[in-house]
Design an enzyme around this catalytic site. Structure first.
Site, short mmCIF file in Angstrom:
data_model
loop_
_atom_site.label_atom_id
_atom_site.label_comp_id
_atom_site.label_asym_id
_atom_site.label_seq_id
_atom_site.Cartn_x
_atom_site.Cartn_y
_atom_site.Cartn_z
N MET A 33 11.95 40.57 96.42
CA MET A 33 10.88 39.78 95.81
C MET A 33 9.99 40.67 94.95
O MET A 33 8.85 40.30 94.63
CB MET A 33 10.06 39.06 96.89
CG MET A 33 10.91 38.08 97.70
SD MET A 33 9.96 36.75 98.45
CE MET A 33 8.86 37.67 99.49
N HIS A 37 8.97 49.23 96.51
CA HIS A 37 8.49 50.48 97.13
C HIS A 37 9.71 51.25 97.60
O HIS A 37 10.86 50.81 97.39
CB HIS A 37 7.52 50.16 98.27
CG HIS A 37 8.04 49.16 99.25
ND1 HIS A 37 9.15 49.39 100.04
CD2 HIS A 37 7.65 47.88 99.54
CE1 HIS A 37 9.39 48.33 100.80
NE2 HIS A 37 8.50 47.40 100.51
N GLU A 38 9.47 52.36 98.27
CA GLU A 38 10.58 53.24 98.68
C GLU A 38 11.59 52.51 99.58
O GLU A 38 12.76 52.87 99.61
CB GLU A 38 10.04 54.47 99.42
CG GLU A 38 9.82 55.67 98.53
CD GLU A 38 11.07 56.08 97.72
OE1 GLU A 38 12.17 56.21 98.31
OE2 GLU A 38 10.94 56.25 96.51
N GLY A 39 11.14 51.52 100.34
CA GLY A 39 12.07 50.77 101.18
C GLY A 39 13.13 50.10 100.32
O GLY A 39 14.34 50.24 100.56
N HIS A 40 12.67 49.38 99.28
CA HIS A 40 13.63 48.74 98.37
C HIS A 40 14.51 49.79 97.69
O HIS A 40 15.71 49.62 97.56
CB HIS A 40 12.89 47.97 97.27
CG HIS A 40 11.99 46.88 97.75
ND1 HIS A 40 10.62 46.97 97.65
CD2 HIS A 40 12.25 45.67 98.31
CE1 HIS A 40 10.08 45.85 98.12
NE2 HIS A 40 11.03 45.05 98.53
N GLN A 64 10.55 30.06 100.70
CA GLN A 64 10.33 30.75 101.97
C GLN A 64 8.85 30.96 102.28
O GLN A 64 8.52 31.68 103.22
CB GLN A 64 11.12 32.06 102.03
CG GLN A 64 10.66 33.13 101.07
CD GLN A 64 11.68 34.26 100.96
OE1 GLN A 64 12.79 34.07 100.48
NE2 GLN A 64 11.31 35.44 101.42
N ARG A 190 3.44 43.76 101.30
CA ARG A 190 2.21 43.15 101.82
C ARG A 190 1.21 44.19 102.35
O ARG A 190 0.05 43.83 102.61
CB ARG A 190 2.53 42.12 102.91
CG ARG A 190 3.18 40.86 102.37
CD ARG A 190 3.29 39.77 103.43
NE ARG A 190 3.62 38.47 102.84
CZ ARG A 190 4.83 37.91 102.87
NH1 ARG A 190 5.84 38.53 103.45
NH2 ARG A 190 5.05 36.73 102.32
P1 AMP Z 1 11.39 41.82 100.13
O1 AMP Z 1 11.15 42.20 98.70
O2 AMP Z 1 10.25 42.08 101.03
O3 AMP Z 1 11.99 40.43 100.26
O4 AMP Z 1 12.53 42.81 100.65
C1 AMP Z 1 13.76 42.95 99.97
C2 AMP Z 1 14.70 43.76 100.81
O5 AMP Z 1 14.13 45.06 101.04
C3 AMP Z 1 14.95 43.15 102.20
O6 AMP Z 1 16.31 43.33 102.54
C4 AMP Z 1 14.05 43.97 103.08
O7 AMP Z 1 14.49 44.03 104.42
C5 AMP Z 1 14.13 45.33 102.42
N1 AMP Z 1 12.98 46.14 102.79
C6 AMP Z 1 11.67 45.81 102.69
N2 AMP Z 1 10.89 46.78 103.20
C7 AMP Z 1 11.73 47.75 103.64
C8 AMP Z 1 11.55 49.01 104.29
N3 AMP Z 1 10.32 49.46 104.57
N4 AMP Z 1 12.64 49.73 104.61
C9 AMP Z 1 13.89 49.26 104.34
N5 AMP Z 1 14.12 48.08 103.73
C10 AMP Z 1 13.07 47.33 103.39
#
Ligand code: AMP
Length: 281
Positions: A33, A37-40, A64, A190
């Site tokens: 979405m 960040h580093e997670g993505h 959602q 968030r």
């Molecule tokens: P979102 O943009 O929040 O819908 O997340 C997109 C994808 O990134 C989803 O598969 C999340 O699980 C993954 N994601 C979000 N935050 C993290 C994180 N801190 N570490 C690993 N993956 C993440």
């Protein structure tokens, strides 16, 4: 390396993917979405390692969000996202408009049972129906060889795995570990909502989950350990939505951590910001 090509039409994306397929290139997809960040970015790097072409999707999916939730306020940062995606060498950012995904006469809903039950669904009843509908569309649009999802959203990862298995979608779902801030807070778009005081409290969520997991591994009684954890979260300033021990594969409730892999999952609110996290036990 330049910025990824931005594609907004499904037909244009399919043309590009068709050409890649004719060259026998393996394709990875990362649904997001945005407000990256580093997670993505860790998911994109994993895709880069494992496949030859990488598509990141950016769609803030209204289906959602409940009417009372933060759809309007959800962070949007296209230029910054493109700069980050250039660094991790994504090939395409697929960023469709709302009507491209949900035309006015859109009437279909994909609903997954099994791991959707409980946890998030008890507090966000609409959530997984929205996720599974859009993920089904994205996977069918691109038919990637692999799609990458974060363990940060552990229930979502299992729901997507179930969806793909039940519908025979020919995409392998790759789960990737949660990326955290140095103080342990799971990265999340968030987190930007947290004020300084709540940001200082937020890492307690992960610390408390880890303490409970350590207790469970040491063999303490699960119900007592979870009760202590809920109290600790409340004392740290959280309003707890749930804190539960579940089977790591089916998400069925578990009363102990010894009968196979288990997962500890929590959602808790600091003010109006809702945080979720989970750890392996
Ligand atoms: P979102 O943009 O929040 O819908 O997340 C997109 C994808 O990134 C989803 O598969 C999340 O699980 C993954 N994601 C979000 N935050 C993290 C994180 N801190 N570490 C690993 N993956 C993440």
């Amino acid at each position: 390396m330049g910025e990824p090509q931005v594609v907004v039409r499904i037909s244009a994306l399919r043309d590009i993917i068709g050409a890649w397929r004719r060259e026998n290139l393996r394709i990875g997809m990362i649904p997001t979405m945005g407000a990256l960040h580093e997670g993505h970015l860790s998911l994109v790097r994993e895709a880069r390692r494992r496949t030859e072409r990488v598509i990141v999707t950016l769609f803030v999916n209204p289906a959602q969000f409940a009417a009372t939730e933060d759809l309007g306020a959800y962070p949007r940062a296209l230029d910054a996202d493109l700069a980050k995606l250039a660094e991790v060498r994504a090939d395409i950012l697929f960023a469709p408009e709302l009507a491209e995904i949900y035309p006015a006469d859109f009437d279909t809903r994909v609903s997954v049972g099994g791991p959707s039950a409980g946890l998030e669904t008890d507090f966000r009843a609409h959530f997984f129906g929205g996720v599974t509908t859009v993920v089904t569309k994205l996977l069918l649009i691109g038919l990637p060889d692999e799609a990458y999802f974060g363990e940060k959203d552990f229930q979502q990862l299992l729901v997507v795995r179930k969806l793909v298995r039940d519908l025979d979608v020919p995409t392998a779902i790759v789960g990737c570990p949660t990326v955290r801030e140095p103080d342990g807070l799971a990265m999340s778009s968030r987190n930007a909502y947290l004020d300084a005081a709540d940001r200082a409290r937020a890492p307690r969520l992960h610390a408390i989950l880890q303490a409970i997991a350590a207790g469970l591994r040491a063999g303490t009684d699960a119900a007592a350990e979870l009760a202590r954890g809920r109290t600790a979260l409340t004392e740290a300033g959280f309003d707890v939505d749930y804190l539960d021990l579940r089977d790591a594969e089916t998400l069925a409730p578990r009363t102990d951590a010894v009968a196979g892999p288990a997962r500890l999952l929590a959602a808790a609110r600091l003010g109006s910001t809702r945080l979720i996290d989970n750890v392996a036990v």
